[in-house]
Design a protein around this motif. Structure first.
Motif, PDB file in Angstrom:
ATOM      1  N   ASN A  49       0.756   6.806  -1.150  1.00  0.00           N
ATOM      2  CA  ASN A  49       0.095   5.870  -2.047  1.00  0.00           C
ATOM      3  C   ASN A  49      -0.450   6.672  -3.227  1.00  0.00           C
ATOM      4  O   ASN A  49      -1.127   7.675  -3.029  1.00  0.00           O
ATOM      5  CB  ASN A  49      -1.043   5.150  -1.314  1.00  0.00           C
ATOM      6  N   GLY A  60       0.793  -1.221   0.000  1.00  0.00           N
ATOM      7  CA  GLY A  60       0.000   0.000   0.000  1.00  0.00           C
ATOM      8  C   GLY A  60       0.820   1.263   0.000  1.00  0.00           C
ATOM      9  O   GLY A  60       0.262   2.355  -0.078  1.00  0.00           O
ATOM     10  N   ASP A  90      -2.680   5.927  -5.363  1.00  0.00           N
ATOM     11  CA  ASP A  90      -4.109   5.782  -5.590  1.00  0.00           C
ATOM     12  C   ASP A  90      -4.818   6.887  -4.813  1.00  0.00           C
ATOM     13  O   ASP A  90      -4.903   6.855  -3.594  1.00  0.00           O
ATOM     14  CB  ASP A  90      -4.581   4.409  -5.114  1.00  0.00           C
ATOM     15  N   THR A 140      -7.903   7.617  -4.674  1.00  0.00           N
ATOM     16  CA  THR A 140      -9.279   7.348  -4.304  1.00  0.00           C
ATOM     17  C   THR A 140      -9.477   7.584  -2.809  1.00  0.00           C
ATOM     18  O   THR A 140      -8.705   7.086  -1.988  1.00  0.00           O
ATOM     19  CB  THR A 140      -9.652   5.880  -4.622  1.00  0.00           C
ATOM     20  N   ALA A 141     -10.494   8.349  -2.451  1.00  0.00           N
ATOM     21  CA  ALA A 141     -10.751   8.638  -1.044  1.00  0.00           C
ATOM     22  C   ALA A 141     -11.128   7.358  -0.301  1.00  0.00           C
ATOM     23  O   ALA A 141     -11.879   6.515  -0.820  1.00  0.00           O
ATOM     24  CB  ALA A 141     -11.870   9.668  -0.912  1.00  0.00           C
ATOM     25  N   ARG A 142     -10.600   7.209   0.905  1.00  0.00           N
ATOM     26  CA  ARG A 142     -10.914   6.044   1.739  1.00  0.00           C
ATOM     27  C   ARG A 142     -12.233   6.307   2.468  1.00  0.00           C
ATOM     28  O   ARG A 142     -12.270   6.673   3.627  1.00  0.00           O
ATOM     29  CB  ARG A 142      -9.778   5.790   2.728  1.00  0.00           C
ATOM     30  N   VAL A 143     -13.318   6.124   1.747  1.00  0.00           N
ATOM     31  CA  VAL A 143     -14.649   6.389   2.292  1.00  0.00           C
ATOM     32  C   VAL A 143     -15.587   5.332   1.734  1.00  0.00           C
ATOM     33  O   VAL A 143     -15.428   4.863   0.598  1.00  0.00           O
ATOM     34  CB  VAL A 143     -15.126   7.813   1.904  1.00  0.00           C
ATOM     35  N   ARG A 197       2.245  12.153   8.255  1.00  0.00           N
ATOM     36  CA  ARG A 197       1.274  12.288   7.164  1.00  0.00           C
ATOM     37  C   ARG A 197       1.469  13.669   6.552  1.00  0.00           C
ATOM     38  O   ARG A 197       2.132  14.528   7.129  1.00  0.00           O
ATOM     39  CB  ARG A 197      -0.154  12.123   7.662  1.00  0.00           C
TER      40      ARG A 197
END
Length: 278
Positions: free
Chosen positions: A239, A164, A241, A243-246, A186
């Motif tokens: 990462n 990941g 990708d 794409t939102a982690r939702v 982060r």
């Protein structure tokens, strides 16, 4: 091991030569970088004109080429010319690259481009005093940043990156030593507040500079807080990708207000069908 080295400061930067010295004990180092300064070029590619490439001699490098294009162009050329690599490194950059604004950075974007090809990647930047930085980094002490680059690169070559994680974004304080601690961080939300400054040329015509005011307060746990407040080397796993982690159901709730006469019912049936378990 085959290591690709690039940057956005240009192939004559002192930072790229310091990186060669740090990496050449770990494997064959291939340097492919822009011929000229290309900071803040992001993921730009040169698609509407040919690019030209010049062979350059850099001590310690297996081969070195300057590209009259962007950092992303350089990575694409390197892979096309030399094949795959075990590791890609972008840097050592003159000036830190922090926060979600790394997408603007040519340094970080070169590492991101390599990561899209499945190559474990590092972007590494050194905090510098912009008022004292001359030309291509003459007089800058890269010893601490080179030390951390070598240690981290060796660890990735031996162990790989965690699942990941596609790349690491590293920022080294200007006053760092080999004893400076690391912080796994982060991305801060934002580093600059950009605006446009208008000026008038000698003929009375307006022209504009994009300028940015730096933020000075950052949330603990972020790369900017680690570097600017704690004076630590920040290491941020990235990462590619986006794409939102939702949960998709949460997005569907928001889109319930979508109002398109004659099509909303079909829109939601399609949305439900696409999100059903297979």
């Amino acid at each position: 091991m085959r290591i690709l080295l690039t940057n956005d400061d240009g192939i004559n930067s002192s930072g790229i030569r310091a990186a060669v010295k740090a990496l050449n004990e770990l494997g064959e180092v291939y340097v492919v970088a822009p011929l000229f300064q290309r900071s803040a070029s992001g993921r730009a590619m040169t698609l509407h004109r040919p690019i030209r490439v010049k062979r350059v001699e850099i001590p310690g490098a297996k081969a070195a080429y300057g590209v009259d294009g962007t950092p992303t162009d350089s990575v694409i050329f390197a892979i096309a010319r030399f094949g795959n690599f075990d590791l890609a490194v972008s840097g050592i950059n003159l000036g830190e690259n922090l926060s979600t604004e790394i997408t603007v950075s040519g340094t970080a974007s070169a590492a991101i481009e390599a990561a899209t090809h499945g190559i474990p990647s590092i972007a590494i930047s050194l905090e510098v005093d912009r008022k004292k930085t001359l030309g291509e980094g003459e007089g800058i002490d890269f010893s601490a940043s080179a030390y951390f680059l070598k240690k981290i690169a060796r660890a990735i070559l031996e162990n790989g990156l965690p699942e990941g994680v596609d790349m690491l974004n590293i920022n080294v304080p200007g006053d760092a030593t080999p004893q400076t601690p690391l912080a796994i961080t982060r991305l801060a939300r934002k580093r600059y507040c950009p605006t446009v400054e208008e000026r008038i040329d000698p003929r009375g015509h307006p022209y504009y500079w994009i300028v940015g005011r730096q933020k000075t307060e950052f949330e603990p746990g972020t790369d900017a807080y680690a570097l600017k407040v704690e004076r630590k080397v920040s290491v941020t796993p990235i990462n590619i990708d986006l794409t939102a982690r939702v949960g998709l159901e949460e997005v569907k709730k928001v889109l319930r207000g979508f109002d398109s006469p004659g099509s909303s019912a079909g829109f939601y049936r399609k949305l439900d069908k696409d999100t059903e378990p297979q």
